[in-house]
Scaffold this motif. Structure first.
Motif, PDB file in Angstrom:
ATOM      1  N   ALA A  81      -1.568  -4.457   0.866  1.00  0.00           N
ATOM      2  CA  ALA A  81      -1.205  -3.526   0.286  1.00  0.00           C
ATOM      3  C   ALA A  81      -2.408  -2.629  -0.064  1.00  0.00           C
ATOM      4  O   ALA A  81      -3.458  -3.214  -0.232  1.00  0.00           O
ATOM      5  CB  ALA A  81      -0.222  -3.694  -1.032  1.00  0.00           C
ATOM      6  N   THR A  82      -2.171  -1.284  -0.232  1.00  0.00           N
ATOM      7  CA  THR A  82      -3.445  -0.273  -0.678  1.00  0.00           C
ATOM      8  C   THR A  82      -3.206   0.152  -1.777  1.00  0.00           C
ATOM      9  O   THR A  82      -1.845   0.956  -2.036  1.00  0.00           O
ATOM     10  CB  THR A  82      -3.704   0.545   0.416  1.00  0.00           C
ATOM     11  OG1 THR A  82      -4.038  -0.060   1.616  1.00  0.00           O
ATOM     12  CG2 THR A  82      -4.851   1.468   0.092  1.00  0.00           C
ATOM     13  N   PRO A  83      -3.828   0.316  -2.953  1.00  0.00           N
ATOM     14  CA  PRO A  83      -3.276   0.960  -4.252  1.00  0.00           C
ATOM     15  C   PRO A  83      -3.365   2.455  -4.007  1.00  0.00           C
ATOM     16  O   PRO A  83      -4.183   3.071  -3.247  1.00  0.00           O
ATOM     17  CB  PRO A  83      -4.378   0.667  -5.252  1.00  0.00           C
ATOM     18  CG  PRO A  83      -4.967  -0.639  -4.683  1.00  0.00           C
ATOM     19  CD  PRO A  83      -4.838  -0.700  -3.191  1.00  0.00           C
ATOM     20  N   VAL A  84      -2.430   3.106  -4.604  1.00  0.00           N
ATOM     21  CA  VAL A  84      -2.146   4.750  -4.402  1.00  0.00           C
ATOM     22  C   VAL A  84      -2.339   5.430  -5.820  1.00  0.00           C
ATOM     23  O   VAL A  84      -3.147   6.265  -5.883  1.00  0.00           O
ATOM     24  CB  VAL A  84      -0.919   4.998  -4.054  1.00  0.00           C
ATOM     25  CG1 VAL A  84      -0.657   6.676  -4.100  1.00  0.00           C
ATOM     26  CG2 VAL A  84      -0.778   4.483  -2.543  1.00  0.00           C
ATOM     27  N   ALA A  85      -1.829   4.743  -7.007  1.00  0.00           N
ATOM     28  CA  ALA A  85      -2.112   5.245  -8.235  1.00  0.00           C
ATOM     29  C   ALA A  85      -1.843   4.217  -9.499  1.00  0.00           C
ATOM     30  O   ALA A  85      -1.159   3.010  -9.046  1.00  0.00           O
ATOM     31  CB  ALA A  85      -1.053   6.341  -8.375  1.00  0.00           C
ATOM     32  N   VAL A  86      -2.364   4.487 -10.487  1.00  0.00           N
ATOM     33  CA  VAL A  86      -2.068   3.616 -11.532  1.00  0.00           C
ATOM     34  C   VAL A  86      -1.544   4.381 -12.796  1.00  0.00           C
ATOM     35  O   VAL A  86      -1.946   5.410 -13.202  1.00  0.00           O
ATOM     36  CB  VAL A  86      -3.461   3.178 -12.163  1.00  0.00           C
ATOM     37  CG1 VAL A  86      -3.540   2.015 -13.150  1.00  0.00           C
ATOM     38  CG2 VAL A  86      -4.399   2.800 -10.914  1.00  0.00           C
ATOM     39  N   PRO A 115      -1.581  -1.748 -17.407  1.00  0.00           N
ATOM     40  CA  PRO A 115      -1.227  -0.781 -16.107  1.00  0.00           C
ATOM     41  C   PRO A 115      -0.002  -1.353 -15.161  1.00  0.00           C
ATOM     42  O   PRO A 115       0.291  -2.697 -15.234  1.00  0.00           O
ATOM     43  CB  PRO A 115      -2.306  -0.352 -15.553  1.00  0.00           C
ATOM     44  CG  PRO A 115      -3.572  -0.743 -16.573  1.00  0.00           C
ATOM     45  CD  PRO A 115      -2.865  -2.037 -17.301  1.00  0.00           C
ATOM     46  N   SER A 116       0.469  -0.476 -14.554  1.00  0.00           N
ATOM     47  CA  SER A 116       1.404  -0.858 -13.168  1.00  0.00           C
ATOM     48  C   SER A 116       0.616  -0.146 -12.129  1.00  0.00           C
ATOM     49  O   SER A 116      -0.111   0.989 -12.086  1.00  0.00           O
ATOM     50  CB  SER A 116       2.970  -0.364 -13.556  1.00  0.00           C
ATOM     51  OG  SER A 116       3.435  -1.139 -14.396  1.00  0.00           O
ATOM     52  N   TYR A 117       0.952  -0.218 -10.820  1.00  0.00           N
ATOM     53  CA  TYR A 117       0.429   0.086  -9.667  1.00  0.00           C
ATOM     54  C   TYR A 117       1.567   0.533  -8.668  1.00  0.00           C
ATOM     55  O   TYR A 117       2.042  -0.258  -8.178  1.00  0.00           O
ATOM     56  CB  TYR A 117      -0.680  -0.942  -9.030  1.00  0.00           C
ATOM     57  CG  TYR A 117      -1.831  -1.306  -9.921  1.00  0.00           C
ATOM     58  CD1 TYR A 117      -3.112  -0.786  -9.306  1.00  0.00           C
ATOM     59  CD2 TYR A 117      -1.954  -2.023 -11.207  1.00  0.00           C
ATOM     60  CE1 TYR A 117      -4.224  -0.882 -10.053  1.00  0.00           C
ATOM     61  CE2 TYR A 117      -3.114  -2.256 -11.752  1.00  0.00           C
ATOM     62  CZ  TYR A 117      -4.233  -1.811 -11.374  1.00  0.00           C
ATOM     63  OH  TYR A 117      -5.167  -1.916 -11.890  1.00  0.00           O
ATOM     64  N   VAL A 118       1.097   1.686  -8.332  1.00  0.00           N
ATOM     65  CA  VAL A 118       1.841   2.343  -7.071  1.00  0.00           C
ATOM     66  C   VAL A 118       1.023   1.872  -5.983  1.00  0.00           C
ATOM     67  O   VAL A 118      -0.136   2.214  -5.832  1.00  0.00           O
ATOM     68  CB  VAL A 118       2.266   3.715  -6.937  1.00  0.00           C
ATOM     69  CG1 VAL A 118       2.655   4.204  -5.865  1.00  0.00           C
ATOM     70  CG2 VAL A 118       3.158   4.281  -8.152  1.00  0.00           C
ATOM     71  N   VAL A 119       1.624   1.227  -4.938  1.00  0.00           N
ATOM     72  CA  VAL A 119       0.821   0.637  -3.714  1.00  0.00           C
ATOM     73  C   VAL A 119       1.713   0.977  -2.598  1.00  0.00           C
ATOM     74  O   VAL A 119       2.940   1.344  -2.284  1.00  0.00           O
ATOM     75  CB  VAL A 119       0.628  -0.909  -3.815  1.00  0.00           C
ATOM     76  CG1 VAL A 119      -0.008  -1.228  -4.888  1.00  0.00           C
ATOM     77  CG2 VAL A 119       1.954  -1.443  -3.514  1.00  0.00           C
ATOM     78  N   ALA A 120       0.813   1.426  -1.194  1.00  0.00           N
ATOM     79  CA  ALA A 120       1.279   1.199   0.052  1.00  0.00           C
ATOM     80  C   ALA A 120       1.359   0.062   0.614  1.00  0.00           C
ATOM     81  O   ALA A 120       0.194  -0.410   0.616  1.00  0.00           O
ATOM     82  CB  ALA A 120       0.426   2.635   0.934  1.00  0.00           C
ATOM     83  N   ALA A 121       2.480  -0.342   0.758  1.00  0.00           N
ATOM     84  CA  ALA A 121       2.474  -1.613   1.263  1.00  0.00           C
ATOM     85  C   ALA A 121       2.634  -1.865   3.085  1.00  0.00           C
ATOM     86  O   ALA A 121       3.069  -0.972   3.578  1.00  0.00           O
ATOM     87  CB  ALA A 121       3.985  -2.386   0.797  1.00  0.00           C
ATOM     88  N   HIS A 122       1.999  -2.887   3.386  1.00  0.00           N
ATOM     89  CA  HIS A 122       1.636  -2.867   4.943  1.00  0.00           C
ATOM     90  C   HIS A 122       1.700  -4.337   5.433  1.00  0.00           C
ATOM     91  O   HIS A 122       0.759  -4.802   6.157  1.00  0.00           O
ATOM     92  CB  HIS A 122       0.640  -2.264   5.369  1.00  0.00           C
ATOM     93  CG  HIS A 122      -0.840  -2.148   4.785  1.00  0.00           C
ATOM     94  ND1 HIS A 122      -1.487  -3.423   4.478  1.00  0.00           N
ATOM     95  CD2 HIS A 122      -1.142  -1.018   3.809  1.00  0.00           C
ATOM     96  CE1 HIS A 122      -2.396  -2.871   3.773  1.00  0.00           C
ATOM     97  NE2 HIS A 122      -2.355  -1.918   3.229  1.00  0.00           N
ATOM     98  N   ALA A 123       2.515  -5.165   4.792  1.00  0.00           N
ATOM     99  CA  ALA A 123       2.442  -6.615   5.066  1.00  0.00           C
ATOM    100  C   ALA A 123       3.231  -7.070   6.244  1.00  0.00           C
ATOM    101  O   ALA A 123       4.197  -6.521   6.873  1.00  0.00           O
ATOM    102  CB  ALA A 123       3.222  -7.313   3.718  1.00  0.00           C
ATOM    103  N   GLY A 124       2.529  -8.070   6.911  1.00  0.00           N
ATOM    104  CA  GLY A 124       3.158  -8.512   8.242  1.00  0.00           C
ATOM    105  C   GLY A 124       4.134  -9.722   8.009  1.00  0.00           C
ATOM    106  O   GLY A 124       4.418 -10.157   7.033  1.00  0.00           O
ATOM    107  N   ALA A 125       4.594 -10.113   9.116  1.00  0.00           N
ATOM    108  CA  ALA A 125       5.426 -11.311   9.339  1.00  0.00           C
ATOM    109  C   ALA A 125       4.788 -12.542   8.413  1.00  0.00           C
ATOM    110  O   ALA A 125       5.731 -13.320   7.921  1.00  0.00           O
ATOM    111  CB  ALA A 125       5.668 -11.551  10.806  1.00  0.00           C
ATOM    112  N   GLN A 126       3.823 -12.987   8.425  1.00  0.00           N
ATOM    113  CA  GLN A 126       3.357 -14.236   7.716  1.00  0.00           C
ATOM    114  C   GLN A 126       3.475 -13.977   6.280  1.00  0.00           C
ATOM    115  O   GLN A 126       3.737 -15.023   5.688  1.00  0.00           O
ATOM    116  CB  GLN A 126       1.749 -14.411   8.268  1.00  0.00           C
ATOM    117  CG  GLN A 126       1.199 -15.568   7.504  1.00  0.00           C
ATOM    118  CD  GLN A 126       1.607 -16.875   8.743  1.00  0.00           C
ATOM    119  OE1 GLN A 126       2.293 -16.654   9.629  1.00  0.00           O
ATOM    120  NE2 GLN A 126       1.585 -17.901   8.036  1.00  0.00           N
TER     121      GLN A 126
END
Length: 368
Positions: free
Chosen positions: A347-352, A264-275
């Motif tokens: 990140a948070t998964p949205v769909a597969v 599979p591949s994953y659609v994610v909502a990314a919310h990565a910070g500076a680090q």
């Protein structure tokens, strides 16, 4: 004094020591501030792949030759999508497309002005080799229903996933730099960035062309992408240069993190910070070099096994060597990469999605 290095991977992840060593080598460069390794981190030619590198100095070699490479996702509406029939309908995406307002794929992708960034018409509408692909995939499951709804994704729907870059344009830009400065910094950052931005725009145009060509051949209307994120680029951010090599922008973006031809591949909502360099992984990441994958794959798999994957999908690839080099076993487990991103709150998964047909390169000598 070397810059700081952070690797966002768990002890269960397959991270080669050579890739971590490359992160520390980059951290020792003049002006480097921070290096962030993603869970798909693996060694590259002179610099790690799967890394975001922040510096007061602009280093073109950290972005590499495929400037503008990225992954885009396009919705596609198909009538009776029988995989074995769709295989035969995939177009030859190794044949370049000439700019032509009467060509429906060109007219859709290029828009009314029809301009080509940098005037670079060579290789338009072609995939390229390596890990690039055009894939018809099916949405297998939804993890975050409200977010998926905003993207127009639903279980059972189909999408085209396109992974490609700037073809020869990015290579030309890097070569012009390295012939004079080698792996050194850009003498004129503004001039490099202007050429770089052309390559980024070219890569996005090319992904639109590829998706339009595939959609029309499969009997569907071309559609605008719901995701299009470049993962080989440099941006000016907070007064510094943020180089990304195999790392997707993760600052509030939607990203497709690619698995392999048989996973599979994953659609994610990314919310990565500076680090984390405001970045997330771009795919599963290689576990084996191409030479190792070729040697081990020939001992373990047949060509027919690689053309029909464990998830029941088909692979269009006339290059047998490439089939082995790109075998699913040559890559890390995508599930572990996603788990690491979640564990580090990047990140948070949205769909597969799962592959239905994956195009790598034309198979002209095979009757399908």
């Amino acid at each position: 004094m070397s810059a700081s290095v952070s690797v966002f991977a768990s002890p269960n992840s397959w991270i080669e020591s050579g890739a971590v060593d490359q992160c520390h080598q980059v951290a020792a460069l003049d002006g480097m501030l921070h290096v962030a390794g993603m869970p798909d981190l693996h060694p590259g030619k002179g610099a790690p792949i799967g890394a975001a590198m922040r510096s007061t100095v602009l280093y073109p070699f950290l972005v590499g030759s495929d400037i503008g490479c990225g992954i885009a996702v396009f919705p596609i509406a198909l009538k009776r999508p029988a995989p074995e029939k769709l295989v035969a309908r995939f177009p030859d995406l190794d044949v370049p497309l000439e700019p032509d307002p009467d060509d429906p794929a060109w007219a859709f992708a290029a828009g009314p002005d029809g301009t080509v960034p940098a005037g670079h018409t060579e290789g338009l509408g072609t995939v390229g080799r390596g890990n690039h692909f055009v894939e018809l995939a099916r949405v297998q499951s939804i993890v975050d229903s409200p977010h998926a709804l905003r993207l127009g994704l639903d279980t059972g729907a189909h999408v085209l996933i396109v992974h490609s870059g700037s073809r020869g344009l990015g290579e030309r830009i890097l070569r012009a730099h390295t012939e004079v400065h080698g792996a050194g910094p850009a003498e004129d950052p503004a001039a490099y960035l202007a050429a770089h931005d052309d390559a980024v725009r070219w890569g996005s145009l090319n992904r639109r062309l590829l998706a339009a060509r595939a959609a029309l051949a499969l009997g569907a209307d071309p559609a605008e992408p719901i995701i299009d994120q470049c993962h080989n680029l440099v941006e000016v951010r907070d007064g510094a240069y943020l180089h990304r090599k195999g790392a997707a922008p993760g600052d509030g973006r939607d990203v497709l993190i690619a698995g392999t031809r048989g996973t599979p591949s994953y659609v994610v909502a990314a919310h990565a910070g500076a680090q984390a360099g405001h970045s997330v992984a771009h795919g599963a990441g290689r576990k084996m070099s191409r030479a190792d994958a070729l040697r081990r794959g020939r001992a373990k798999h047949t060509v027919e096994e690689l053309r029909r994957t464990p998830v029941g999908s088909y692979v269009v690839c006339g290059d047998r060597q490439l089939l082995f080099e790109e075998a699913p076993t040559a890559y890390k487990r995508i599930e572990q990469v996603i788990a690491d991103l979640v564990a580090h709150d990047l990140a948070t998964p949205v769909a597969v999605t799962v592959p239905v047909v994956t195009y790598k390169t034309a198979d002209r000598g095979r009757r399908r």
